[in-house]
Design a protein around this motif. Structure first.
Motif, mmCIF file in Angstrom:
data_model
loop_
_atom_site.group_PDB
_atom_site.id
_atom_site.type_symbol
_atom_site.label_atom_id
_atom_site.label_comp_id
_atom_site.label_asym_id
_atom_site.label_seq_id
_atom_site.Cartn_x
_atom_site.Cartn_y
_atom_site.Cartn_z
ATOM 1 N N ARG A 1 -39.775 32.834 16.250
ATOM 2 C CA ARG A 1 -41.099 33.354 15.735
ATOM 3 C C ARG A 1 -41.480 32.280 14.559
ATOM 4 O O ARG A 1 -42.381 31.846 14.282
ATOM 5 N N THR A 2 -40.313 31.593 13.800
ATOM 6 C CA THR A 2 -40.639 30.546 12.924
ATOM 7 C C THR A 2 -40.925 29.196 13.405
ATOM 8 O O THR A 2 -41.770 28.482 12.938
ATOM 9 N N PHE B 1 -37.626 45.653 19.148
ATOM 10 C CA PHE B 1 -36.380 46.463 18.399
ATOM 11 C C PHE B 1 -35.412 46.709 19.652
ATOM 12 O O PHE B 1 -34.442 47.324 19.445
ATOM 13 N N ASN C 1 -35.126 40.308 11.038
ATOM 14 C CA ASN C 1 -36.292 41.200 10.515
ATOM 15 C C ASN C 1 -37.624 41.028 11.637
ATOM 16 O O ASN C 1 -38.893 40.868 11.235
ATOM 17 N N PRO C 2 -37.474 41.350 12.883
ATOM 18 C CA PRO C 2 -38.711 41.258 13.793
ATOM 19 C C PRO C 2 -39.650 42.442 13.249
ATOM 20 O O PRO C 2 -39.345 43.273 12.812
ATOM 21 N N PHE C 3 -40.967 41.729 13.607
ATOM 22 C CA PHE C 3 -41.913 43.130 13.486
ATOM 23 C C PHE C 3 -41.941 44.136 14.406
ATOM 24 O O PHE C 3 -41.363 43.930 15.521
ATOM 25 N N PRO C 4 -42.149 45.171 14.241
ATOM 26 C CA PRO C 4 -41.856 46.555 15.293
ATOM 27 C C PRO C 4 -43.403 46.215 16.207
ATOM 28 O O PRO C 4 -43.826 47.069 16.648
ATOM 29 N N PHE C 5 -43.452 45.026 16.837
ATOM 30 C CA PHE C 5 -44.345 44.711 17.830
ATOM 31 C C PHE C 5 -43.395 44.206 18.883
ATOM 32 O O PHE C 5 -42.220 44.225 19.108
ATOM 33 N N SER D 1 -38.341 43.918 4.121
ATOM 34 C CA SER D 1 -38.068 42.495 4.789
ATOM 35 C C SER D 1 -39.284 41.974 5.702
ATOM 36 O O SER D 1 -39.333 40.819 6.101
ATOM 37 N N LEU D 2 -40.104 43.126 6.198
ATOM 38 C CA LEU D 2 -41.182 42.486 6.978
ATOM 39 C C LEU D 2 -42.294 41.785 6.299
ATOM 40 O O LEU D 2 -42.727 40.930 6.900
ATOM 41 N N ARG E 1 -51.394 33.180 15.648
ATOM 42 C CA ARG E 1 -52.785 34.137 15.413
ATOM 43 C C ARG E 1 -53.179 34.019 14.086
ATOM 44 O O ARG E 1 -54.519 34.275 14.310
ATOM 45 N N ILE E 2 -52.426 34.561 13.177
ATOM 46 C CA ILE E 2 -52.794 34.309 11.858
ATOM 47 C C ILE E 2 -53.437 32.854 11.553
ATOM 48 O O ILE E 2 -54.438 32.831 10.396
ATOM 49 N N GLN F 1 -53.476 39.064 5.079
ATOM 50 C CA GLN F 1 -52.904 39.043 6.409
ATOM 51 C C GLN F 1 -51.481 39.956 6.419
ATOM 52 O O GLN F 1 -51.261 40.596 7.352
ATOM 53 N N LEU G 1 -43.876 33.361 6.953
ATOM 54 C CA LEU G 1 -44.798 32.531 8.193
ATOM 55 C C LEU G 1 -45.716 32.009 7.558
ATOM 56 O O LEU G 1 -46.925 31.560 8.491
ATOM 57 N N ARG H 1 -52.170 42.808 8.992
ATOM 58 C CA ARG H 1 -51.569 42.437 10.426
ATOM 59 C C ARG H 1 -50.270 42.809 10.307
ATOM 60 O O ARG H 1 -49.687 42.695 11.516
ATOM 61 N N TYR I 1 -47.365 35.806 16.327
ATOM 62 C CA TYR I 1 -47.938 36.206 15.110
ATOM 63 C C TYR I 1 -48.388 35.032 14.191
ATOM 64 O O TYR I 1 -49.420 34.861 13.697
#
Lengths: 299, 251
Positions: B160-161, B146, B95-99, A180-181, B110-111, A194, A188, A198, B107
């Motif tokens: 985030r989107t 989290f 589904n957030p990133f573990p950041f 899912s990540l 930045r990309i 990436q 995105l 990333r 994110y």
């Protein structure tokens, strides 16, 4: 034949349980036993040599008439070879793992992983000869001042030797990152590169670091390769071009030589082995902690 | 009223499975469109086709045309990476990133190469405000995502989107794993966002579709059965199958 009575089967069950428990305890006893012997002999050694001289001395000449017991040259030799190995194994290992987990098709993955396992099954003495007889002469053509025994060549070969280990553990950590990540990242507008570098790699970071720490621990404990190709001269240096001696190589030297049991030289191997034991023990504990926290993240 | 998407004869196959069957539909600009239907009716596949997320599924195949503001999204000049920046997606499970909270929202920026700290700060705050999460997290942006509740995590995923300023927001059952309070907050938020961007939401909660959407499409076994204005469809469905589904006879 009729089946056994319930009573006898219960006794059997219990006996089997005890037998298994005994097997488990045996491995524990052996570990503890080794540690006890190690530290007991080391204690004798420290009855004659001061701990301060041992830990901070920069001269290691136990086999000479004028004896010095400063372990730092051995520690430095060990760290130097291990560091070279990690410089080779970590970037390469991570790149291969990224390829396997994020780019390779299932078919490529299935055929590449066993090849890496084969690399892991080559006896270390073969790597030792390879370092001494192939890599060193080759390097000598590029680096004129390189001596026949040196830290560079076994370091590079050791890096290749522990590569499968780094790849396998890093790949495991990366494939454990939830799908899912990756979807979130693609959603995105991430490119595949990436997503890999990333999102997936940072998300697997504690697992990847654990892999690296375990690899360091293996490098530090590796014996045959360095005993053959690094030379047997304890040198207080970080120069990779001259002969050095690692902790493990010293133990080999004394164990194989004609040093009588009970002498100070003989006991010195237990002292240096204790240092090695503590070092790898700390590294393994650290790796376990990291892996536990990685599993916790995605429980 | 202009259309965000014009979809013509869309078919999606996974190996042997014909998941979406010959669907043609025009999705209006800056309104909420709901896609309803029973599980496995092809509504998620349909949604994923719109930002080409289906391309990531091995062995998936598509025929038919999807026009986004008149431009074919499959034409060679269109990169799926650019497309997905314009058409954002929110998934069923948060589904957030573990950041950290901040790094999650930053994110996407930045990309794209945004480095400037002040601009990042400003865009992150703005996105979190739009997702109605700012007051709850403004003092703990450095904390792990989290640590947030499920509903907060889902709003973080929306933030985030939104950070990359998409024109369309695709949501695949975004409230499926949330409690009623969390669901209510998301719905409130979507109604606010509706004025700015086109929203397409897949849901199997009929009440949610009724409350939220302006237009609604009903899928059954891969086919688009009926598509129309929400009030009309819920009050006077033209087709018997739609009526049965809305009445709760199946699904």
């Amino acid at each position: 034949m009729t089946s056994a009575t319930p009573g006898s089967s219960h006794v059997k069950e219990q006996m089997v349980g005890w037998a298994f428990k005994l097997c488990g305890l045996l491995s524990l006893f052996v570990t503890v036993g080794i540690a006890v012997v190690l530290f007991a002999e080391a204690a004798h050694f420290f009855g004659e040599v001061s701990v301060v001289e041992f830990l901070f001395g920069t001269e290691w000449t136990p086999l000479f008439t004028e004896k010095h017991f400063g372990i730092l040259p051995l520690v430095l030799g060990t760290l130097l070879v291990s560091a070279i190995a990690m410089i080779v194994a970590i970037p390469l290992g991570i790149l291969i793992a990224v390829y396997l987990s994020e780019y390779a098709s299932a078919r490529v993955r299935r055929s590449l992983k066993p090849i890496l396992e084969i690399l892991a099954s080559i006896p270390t003495i073969v790597f030792g000869y390879f370092a001494l007889l192939s890599v060193t002469p080759f390097l000598q053509k590029i680096i004129p001042g390189l001596s026949g025994f040196n830290a560079l060549s076994p370091g590079i070969v050791m890096g290749i030797m522990i590569l499968p280990f780094v790849v396998s553990l890093t790949d495991d950590a990366m494939t454990a990152v939830p799908h899912s990540l990756r979807m979130a990242a693609y959603g995105l507008g991430s490119t595949r590169l990436q997503v890999a570098f990333r999102v997936v790699l940072p998300s697997a970071s504690s697992g990847v670091i654990a892999a690296c720490v375990l690899a360091v621990s293996r490098a530090v404990g590796e014996t045959m390769l360095v005993a053959i190709a690094a030379g047997m001269r304890p040198t207080f240096t970080l120069n990779p071009l001259v002969p050095v001696q690692t902790i493990t190589a010293y133990i080999v030297q004394v164990s194989l030589g004609d040093t009588p049991a009970g002498t100070l030289e003989y006991r010195s191997i237990f002292a240096v082995a204790s240092v090695l034991f503590v070092l790898t023990f700390i590294l393994n504990m650290l790796a376990q902690k990291l892996r536990a926290s990685f599993k916790f993240t995605y429980a | 009223m202009s259309n965000a998407f014009e979809i013509k004869n869309l078919n999606i196959y996974y190996n042997g499975l014909h998941a979406v069957k010959n669907v043609s539909i025009d999705i209006p600009h800056t309104l909420i469109t709901a896609i309803i239907g029973a599980s496995g009716c092809g509504k998620s596949s349909f949604l994923r086709a719109m930002n080409r997320m289906n391309d990531l599924i091995p062995n998936s195949r598509r025929t038919g045309e999807i026009l986004f503001h008149g431009v074919d999204i499959h034409q060679p000049m269109m990169s799926e990476v650019t497309l997905r920046r314009r058409i954002g997606m929110v998934f069923q499970k948060p589904n957030p990133f573990p950041f950290s909270i901040f790094d999650n929202v930053a994110y996407g920026l930045r990309i794209q190469g945004m480095r400037d700290k002040a601009t990042l700060d400003q865009r992150v705050e703005e996105s979190l405000r739009r997702a109605a999460l700012w007051p709850e997290v403004k003092d703990r942006l450095k904390q792990s995502a989290f640590a947030l509740s499920g509903g907060q995590q889902q709003r973080l995923c929306i933030a985030r989107t939104l950070a990359v300023d998409p024109e369309v927001l695709l949501l695949d059952e975004p409230c499926a794993s949330l409690d009623p309070t969390g669901t209510a907050r998301i719905e409130e938020l979507l109604q606010k966002l509706e004025k700015e961007i086109t929203i397409i939401i897949v849901t199997h909660n009929m009440q949610q579709a009724k409350r939220l959407s302006d237009t609604v499409g009903f899928f059954h076994l891969g086919e688009l059965v009926e598509f129309g204005r929400t009030e009309e469809m819920f009050e006077h469905p033209r087709i018997q199958l739609t009526r049965d589904y809305i009445m709760g006879h199946f699904g």
